[in-house]
Design a protein around this motif. Structure first.
Motif, PDB file in Angstrom:
ATOM      1  N   VAL A 263       0.854  -1.186   0.000  1.00 42.06           N
ATOM      2  CA  VAL A 263       0.000   0.000   0.000  1.00 42.06           C
ATOM      3  C   VAL A 263       0.890   1.236   0.000  1.00 42.06           C
ATOM      4  CG1 VAL A 263      -1.993  -1.050   1.135  1.00 42.06           C
ATOM      5  CG2 VAL A 263      -0.159  -0.076   2.527  1.00 42.06           C
ATOM      6  N   CYS A 264       0.320   2.353  -0.436  1.00 35.55           N
ATOM      7  CA  CYS A 264       1.052   3.619  -0.470  1.00 35.55           C
ATOM      8  C   CYS A 264       0.170   4.736   0.080  1.00 35.55           C
ATOM      9  CB  CYS A 264       1.469   3.974  -1.896  1.00 35.55           C
ATOM     10  SG  CYS A 264       2.663   2.837  -2.630  1.00 35.55           S
ATOM     11  N   ALA A 265       0.789   5.608   0.841  1.00 38.19           N
ATOM     12  CA  ALA A 265       0.106   6.796   1.341  1.00 38.19           C
ATOM     13  C   ALA A 265       1.102   7.940   1.320  1.00 38.19           C
ATOM     14  CB  ALA A 265      -0.434   6.567   2.752  1.00 38.19           C
ATOM     15  N   GLY A 266       0.611   9.160   1.300  1.00 43.82           N
ATOM     16  CA  GLY A 266       1.523  10.283   1.201  1.00 43.82           C
ATOM     17  C   GLY A 266       1.023  11.520   1.904  1.00 43.82           C
ATOM     18  N   TYR A 267       1.754  12.589   1.686  1.00 40.49           N
ATOM     19  CA  TYR A 267       1.390  13.885   2.263  1.00 40.49           C
ATOM     20  C   TYR A 267       2.012  14.965   1.397  1.00 40.49           C
ATOM     21  CZ  TYR A 267       6.165  13.676   4.076  1.00 40.49           C
ATOM     22  OH  TYR A 267       7.526  13.563   4.182  1.00 40.49           O
ATOM     23  N   ARG A 268       1.487  16.170   1.544  1.00 37.36           N
ATOM     24  CA  ARG A 268       2.051  17.302   0.815  1.00 37.36           C
ATOM     25  C   ARG A 268       2.352  18.424   1.786  1.00 37.36           C
ATOM     26  NH1 ARG A 268      -0.395  20.762  -4.331  1.00 37.36           N
ATOM     27  NH2 ARG A 268       1.420  22.119  -4.522  1.00 37.36           N
ATOM     28  N   GLY A 269       3.621  18.776   1.883  1.00 39.65           N
ATOM     29  CA  GLY A 269       4.022  19.884   2.733  1.00 39.65           C
ATOM     30  C   GLY A 269       3.820  19.615   4.211  1.00 39.65           C
ATOM     31  N   ASP A 270       3.746  20.709   4.965  1.00 36.36           N
ATOM     32  CA  ASP A 270       3.702  20.634   6.421  1.00 36.36           C
ATOM     33  C   ASP A 270       2.308  20.806   7.009  1.00 36.36           C
ATOM     34  OD1 ASP A 270       6.574  20.548   6.550  1.00 36.36           O
ATOM     35  OD2 ASP A 270       6.582  22.721   6.197  1.00 36.36           O
ATOM     36  N   ARG A 271       1.344  21.253   6.200  1.00 35.10           N
ATOM     37  CA  ARG A 271       0.089  21.718   6.785  1.00 35.10           C
ATOM     38  C   ARG A 271      -0.674  20.632   7.522  1.00 35.10           C
ATOM     39  NH1 ARG A 271      -3.388  26.378   4.216  1.00 35.10           N
ATOM     40  NH2 ARG A 271      -1.424  27.329   4.843  1.00 35.10           N
ATOM     41  N   GLY A 272      -0.843  19.460   6.903  1.00 35.31           N
ATOM     42  CA  GLY A 272      -1.573  18.401   7.586  1.00 35.31           C
ATOM     43  C   GLY A 272      -0.924  18.005   8.895  1.00 35.31           C
ATOM     44  N   TYR A 273       0.400  17.867   8.875  1.00 37.92           N
ATOM     45  CA  TYR A 273       1.137  17.524  10.094  1.00 37.92           C
ATOM     46  C   TYR A 273       0.943  18.607  11.160  1.00 37.92           C
ATOM     47  CZ  TYR A 273       5.220  16.685  13.107  1.00 37.92           C
ATOM     48  OH  TYR A 273       6.048  16.471  14.187  1.00 37.92           O
ATOM     49  N   ALA A 274       1.011  19.880  10.767  1.00 40.89           N
ATOM     50  CA  ALA A 274       0.844  20.971  11.719  1.00 40.89           C
ATOM     51  C   ALA A 274      -0.531  20.935  12.371  1.00 40.89           C
ATOM     52  CB  ALA A 274       1.065  22.315  11.014  1.00 40.89           C
TER      53      ALA A 274
END
Length: 287
Positions: A263-274
């Motif tokens: 499976v693969c998952a991702g994120y873009r930049g810092d906003r979701g983490y913040a």
């Protein structure tokens, strides 16, 4: 009663945390320390540019929780008068525990004074591991991160490590899977403004692509809706910077062979983490 918080840092992560704090009435930003320059977006909040950890203004402003986006040792914030520290840097020193909101945030205790928020890669794959382990069981897993940046330095100046640390973080936030995860050296993919984490694991029973994707789709439109985005076209991680979810599941890249699942998952930049850091602070102050 709102909790008095501060942000320490001057890079992209600090700016994202400030954005996530905007409009919160339960977390009151009372001071911003930007030792390396302006993190922007804090209105009339008092600012300092203190590099000397011994002179950080936390005691003067009666700070309850510091969001550390600078990579300082958490103990320096505590010594400067902060009651609690939430480390948002890739590696945290002096932390009592590691927390991924949505996965193990209920383990927060009033006795915890320094908490590490793991890393963006961990937040990108931990919800997937949680959902699929509950449904299928995970006995062994291998992680591979694919970075979007062509160079070895992140936007905040942190060097990209030979390992993301996600495997170690997963052992901490999913203790029932201790020693189940390993990690390969990350790959670089220039030209795509997103990051991806691949996980290959051995399930405890046979499954299918349809079942795996159905489990993640149900999670993304159910209990995990604020954290997980379900994408059914490859590399849908190239999404709006305004999206505040920290885990983007890539259904188009799911593969299954008997009990072996990729499976693969991702994120873009810092906003979701913040936003997950701010969510963590909100539940921590209530613990």
């Amino acid at each position: 009663m709102s909790v008095r918080v501060a942000v320490d840092g001057s890079g992209a992560m600090a700016a994202s945390v400030l954005h996530a704090l905007a409009g919160r009435d339960d977390l009151d930003l009372v001071v911003l320390n930007t030792p390396g320059g302006d993190a922007g977006g804090a209105g009339i909040v008092p600012r300092s540019r203190e590099r000397d950890a011994r002179r950080l203004p936390w005691k003067r402003h009666a700070v309850d929780i510091v969001f550390d986006c600078s990579g300082r040792d958490a103990r320096t914030h505590l010594a400067a008068g902060a009651r609690r520290v939430l480390s948002c840097a890739p590696a945290a020193r002096g932390a009592d525990t590691t927390v991924v909101y949505g996965v193990n945030h209920r383990a927060l205790r009033p006795s915890h004074r320094a908490v590490h928020g793991a890393c963006r890669a961990t937040h990108g794959i931990a919800p997937v591991a949680r959902v699929l382990h509950d449904a299928l069981g995970i006995s062994n897993a291998m992680l591979t991160a694919v970075y979007s940046r062509p160079h070895d330095v992140e936007g905040d100046g942190f060097a990209l490590p030979l390992r993301t640390g996600a495997a170690d973080h997963l052992h901490r936030v999913l203790p029932e899977l201790d020693h189940c995860f390993d990690e390969t050296e990350p790959m670089r993919m220039p030209g795509v403004h997103a990051s991806l984490i691949g996980m290959v694991f051995v399930a405890e029973r046979t499954t299918t692509v349809e079942e795996v994707n159905s489990l993640m789709q149900a999670a993304a439109f159910g209990d995990w809706a604020d954290i997980v985005r379900y994408g059914d076209t490859p590399f849908s991680t190239a999404l709006s910077d305004r999206d505040t979810r920290s885990c983007i599941f890539e259904a188009g890249w799911t593969q299954v062979s008997g009990r072996v699942v990729k499976v693969c998952a991702g994120y873009r930049g810092d906003r979701g983490y913040a936003y997950r850091m701010v969510d963590t602070a909100a539940v921590w102050k209530a613990s």
